[in-house]
Design an enzyme around this catalytic site. Structure first.
Site, short mmCIF file in Angstrom:
data_model
loop_
_atom_site.label_atom_id
_atom_site.label_comp_id
_atom_site.label_asym_id
_atom_site.label_seq_id
_atom_site.Cartn_x
_atom_site.Cartn_y
_atom_site.Cartn_z
N SER A 151 10.49 4.27 -10.96
CA SER A 151 11.89 4.68 -10.94
C SER A 151 12.08 6.04 -10.28
O SER A 151 11.22 6.92 -10.38
CB SER A 151 12.43 4.76 -12.37
OG SER A 151 12.33 3.52 -13.02
N HIS A 184 16.51 3.67 -19.24
CA HIS A 184 15.27 3.00 -19.65
C HIS A 184 14.85 3.37 -21.07
O HIS A 184 14.36 2.52 -21.82
CB HIS A 184 14.15 3.30 -18.65
CG HIS A 184 14.33 2.63 -17.33
ND1 HIS A 184 14.33 1.26 -17.19
CD2 HIS A 184 14.54 3.13 -16.07
CE1 HIS A 184 14.51 0.93 -15.92
NE2 HIS A 184 14.65 2.05 -15.22
#
Length: 468
Positions: free
Chosen positions: A298, A369
């Site tokens: 990410s 997340h």
């Protein structure tokens, strides 16, 4: 035979009448007031007439300029809210005799007519697409016109019901997917730009997967999609994932989610990402039992902005020379001294663990997340040296790991306590806020990567809207 002929004649006459209703009053005059059309629509009960009027109203909205759209939204917010007298009467009725009937009456009185109107718009052909475009126009106005917020709340109320998880279809996107959808995947990719058709074909190769959610009202429009690479071990470079080989690795044990893109701005505020990741994990585990780790690679979109602000405010004076952070190519092209890597990794760990907005992480991707139950696992130096990667994340990327055994506990710790579950190495790298040097490693034992069972339970399908 005559009776049968008369029957079909009546059917065809009804169809012609309905068609006349759909096309009839075929095109509104250019100066037709959309507000009058909406008032008529709310009074109309005939199905064909409702569909025709809804189409007329949406077509009229499409012809409005910016000032006309603002005036229309103000009309919806001001004139089509709950009727004050009816609402007060329902409140008095509930106070006088609390019970199911008066609760129902109160709810009915509080339901604004504009919400019914938006629902009627959706009966029109292509009504859903037009409603999403209408909400986009509303979102553009909200910052300067907060008085329109109740109208946006009504949009969200209806869209969350219409885009309930139970209505969404998960589709795998591959090279056999219709070109119309593939073109939109190229257009909507928001994390790592797809350069051309060859780049797209590589991302849909044998060692890659792409999945998206679709809705019956928008069959060729992806709502959200995720790109996955199947590899051995955690990946630290998105360039290797995007431009690397596309031959399947028989020893692949890790699924790396490296890009997730929302496609419809009109659906802002409705989260699909959590559902999508869990569903894709389930699909991949069923397809490839050898997969043991499910992780992300990410971006860290707020890191460079935070770093730049800290340097301007002289909060990093003890870090020494970090180079010209305002240079677009920093730190890859014009970075600081040789020890830039350990220093910037340490600062990035501090940003992810200690930079907060309230009690939640400042970084939006981290919030997403961690809220979903992932663990902050590893920070990767120069994981994305592309211009966007340097501009947002100073070239760094991070792995979040979804360990099925700990997802619920991690989620609860984050939501209830604001606690960020992270690997020991990340914590040692960050040290305590204000420490210049990371804590000493107390053990040389390597951290074991989490294992995800080959067979996962199917994710629960909830009727409640998710929030990103």
């Amino acid at each position: 035979m005559r009776l049968r002929g008369a029957f079909w004649k009546e059917v065809m006459a009804s169809l012609a009448k309905a068609r006349g209703g759909l096309r009839g009053r075929r095109r509104p005059a250019p100066d037709e007031d959309i507000r009058d059309v909406c008032r008529t629509l709310l009074r109309t009960r005939g199905e064909a007439s409702v569909v025709a009027l809804a189409r007329r109203a949406l077509d009229a909205f499409g012809r409005l300029d910016a000032a006309g759209r603002r005036a229309f939204f103000e009309f919806l917010a001001r004139d089509l809210g709950p009727e004050p007298a009816a609402l007060e009467s329902a409140i008095d009725g509930y106070h006088a005799a609390p019970g199911p009937e008066t609760v129902t009456a109160l709810a009915r009185a509080a339901d604004p007519p504009r919400r019914e109107l938006l629902g009627l718009f959706n009966t029109s052909p292509n009504g859903m697409s037009d409603l999403l475009a209408m909400r986009e126009a509303l979102l553009d106005l909200l910052p300067a016109h907060p008085e329109l917020k109740p109208l946006d709340d009504d949009f969200l109320y209806l869209l969350r019901a219409w885009f309930n998880r139970g209505f969404l279809e998960l589709r795998r996107i591959d090279w056999r997917t219709p070109a119309l959808v593939l073109e939109k995947i190229v257009t909507y990719e928001a994390v790592h730009e797809i350069l051309d058709w060859e780049d797209l074909q590589r991302r849909l190769g044998a060692d890659r997967r792409c999945f998206g959610f679709f809705h019956p009202s928008l069959p060729d429009e992806p709502l959200i999609f995720v790109e996955v690479a199947l590899c051995k071990g955690l990946a630290g470079s998105v360039q290797d994932l995007i431009f690397g080989a596309v031959e399947p690795d028989p020893e692949a044990d890790t699924a790396v989610f490296y890009s997730i893109s929302n496609c419809q701005r009109g659906l802002v505020g409705i989260s699909f990402g959590n559902f999508l990741i869990k569903q894709v994990v389930y699909e991949l585990a069923a397809e490839m039992p050898g997969l043991r780790t499910f992780a992300t690679l990410s971006p860290i979109p707020g890191f460079r902005k935070w770093l730049s602000a800290a340097m301007r405010e002289n909060r990093l004076a003890d870090e020494g020379d970090l180079g010209d952070i305002e240079d677009p190519g920093w730190p890859a092209d014009h970075g600081p001294a040789e020890d830039a890597e350990p220093r910037l990794l340490r600062l990035c760990a501090r940003y992810l663990l200690h930079a907060k907005r309230g009690r939640l992480p400042l970084d939006p991707v981290a919030r997403f997340h961690l809220r979903n139950g992932a663990r902050l696992e590893r920070i990767n130096w120069m994981g994305d040296p592309s211009p966007p990667g340097l501009q947002q994340s100073a070239g760094m990327m991070v792995n979040y790991v979804y360990d099925e055994a700990d997802v619920v506990a991690n989620h609860e710790a984050f939501v209830n306590e604001g606690r960020i579950v992270h690997a020991r190495a990340v914590g040692e790298l960050a040290g305590k806020p204000g420490d210049k040097r990371p804590a000493r490693r107390r053990s040389r034992r390597k951290a074991r990567l989490p294992r995800v069972p080959a067979t996962l339970p199917a994710p629960a399908v909830s009727g409640a809207p998710a929030r990103r």
